[in-house]
Write an enzyme that holds these catalytic residues in place. Sequence first.
Site, PDB file in Angstrom:
ATOM      1  N   PRO A 216     -15.856  89.703 -69.012  1.00 42.17           N
ATOM      2  CA  PRO A 216     -15.715  91.163 -69.090  1.00 42.17           C
ATOM      3  C   PRO A 216     -16.408  91.857 -67.917  1.00 42.17           C
ATOM      4  O   PRO A 216     -17.513  91.489 -67.529  1.00 42.17           O
ATOM      5  CB  PRO A 216     -16.396  91.507 -70.422  1.00 42.17           C
ATOM      6  CG  PRO A 216     -16.294  90.259 -71.228  1.00 42.17           C
ATOM      7  CD  PRO A 216     -16.427  89.139 -70.245  1.00 42.17           C
ATOM      8  N   GLU A 217     -15.719  92.845 -67.351  1.00 43.55           N
ATOM      9  CA  GLU A 217     -16.277  93.617 -66.251  1.00 43.55           C
ATOM     10  C   GLU A 217     -16.734  94.976 -66.788  1.00 43.55           C
ATOM     11  O   GLU A 217     -16.740  95.208 -67.998  1.00 43.55           O
ATOM     12  CB  GLU A 217     -15.235  93.753 -65.144  1.00 43.55           C
ATOM     13  CG  GLU A 217     -14.783  92.398 -64.585  1.00 43.55           C
ATOM     14  CD  GLU A 217     -13.775  92.506 -63.449  1.00 43.55           C
ATOM     15  OE1 GLU A 217     -13.712  93.571 -62.799  1.00 43.55           O
ATOM     16  OE2 GLU A 217     -13.045  91.524 -63.215  1.00 43.55           O
TER      17      GLU A 217
END
Length: 275
Positions: A2-3
């Site tokens: 996840p960014e």
Amino acid sequence: MPELPEVETVCRGLARALEGRRLARVQQRRPDLRLPFPPRFAERLTGRQIVAIRRRAKYMLWDFDDGTVLLGHLGMSGRMQIGTGPLPELGPHDHVVFETVDGPHVIYNDHRRFGLMTLDHRDTVAAHRLLSGIGPEPLGNEFNADVLSAALMGRRTPIKAALLDQKVVAGLGNIYVSEALFRAGISPEREAATVAGKRAEKLVPAIRDVLNEAIAAGGSTLRDYVQADGELGYFQHAFKVYDREGDPCPTCAKGVVTRIVQSNRSTYFCPRCQK
């Protein structure tokens, strides 16, 4: 992994469900994730009220009423799952359970166990080894073309690699760097130092726009990511170049989206209109 948009979306979902609530019970169901849990992890959180849930880079920070801060990272496959009513039957990858008084519960599930949770204090958490040295938040007022230009001065690495360096700017990852560089018309192979100045003036708003649009869409679901309420993210349907190898360029229509490998990561761009 996840960014920034995915972590921001999870934090916002958790904040809506948990802020102001008190933890009635915390279950720590294994001794470690990527790192060992701190001593008395569950005991130190039980009975405490959640004051705020926020994000720094790709990390989640839960602020409690006694000054304790839970510092967490989702890793590659971690999920924070909000539920109501009785707890469901827990599975082998449900590693931490947070139960509130007369409210929802949250189950942290992570089948790869690359995530982490540790505890610090609000007065010292900014200097924690996981957070110290991280660059400015790209959606904050402290991030602008001058700041980015200063960080890129003298850097001979490709701009793609420079933007993935968390000391340059916080929270950016492979997907959103590819998309922002495309919008700014900058080749991912361009030497980072040459982006300082006018190119940085184009790149900063492109970064902000991509991130804000991704957050509005709930992030991007490619493999394991879901929002805290179980919903999928939808920004992957708006990708211009990421994972679009072989498609016509959506800007010039004459170039073809090309995939190259930089630092063992896939990069997507249009060689015709990104210079």
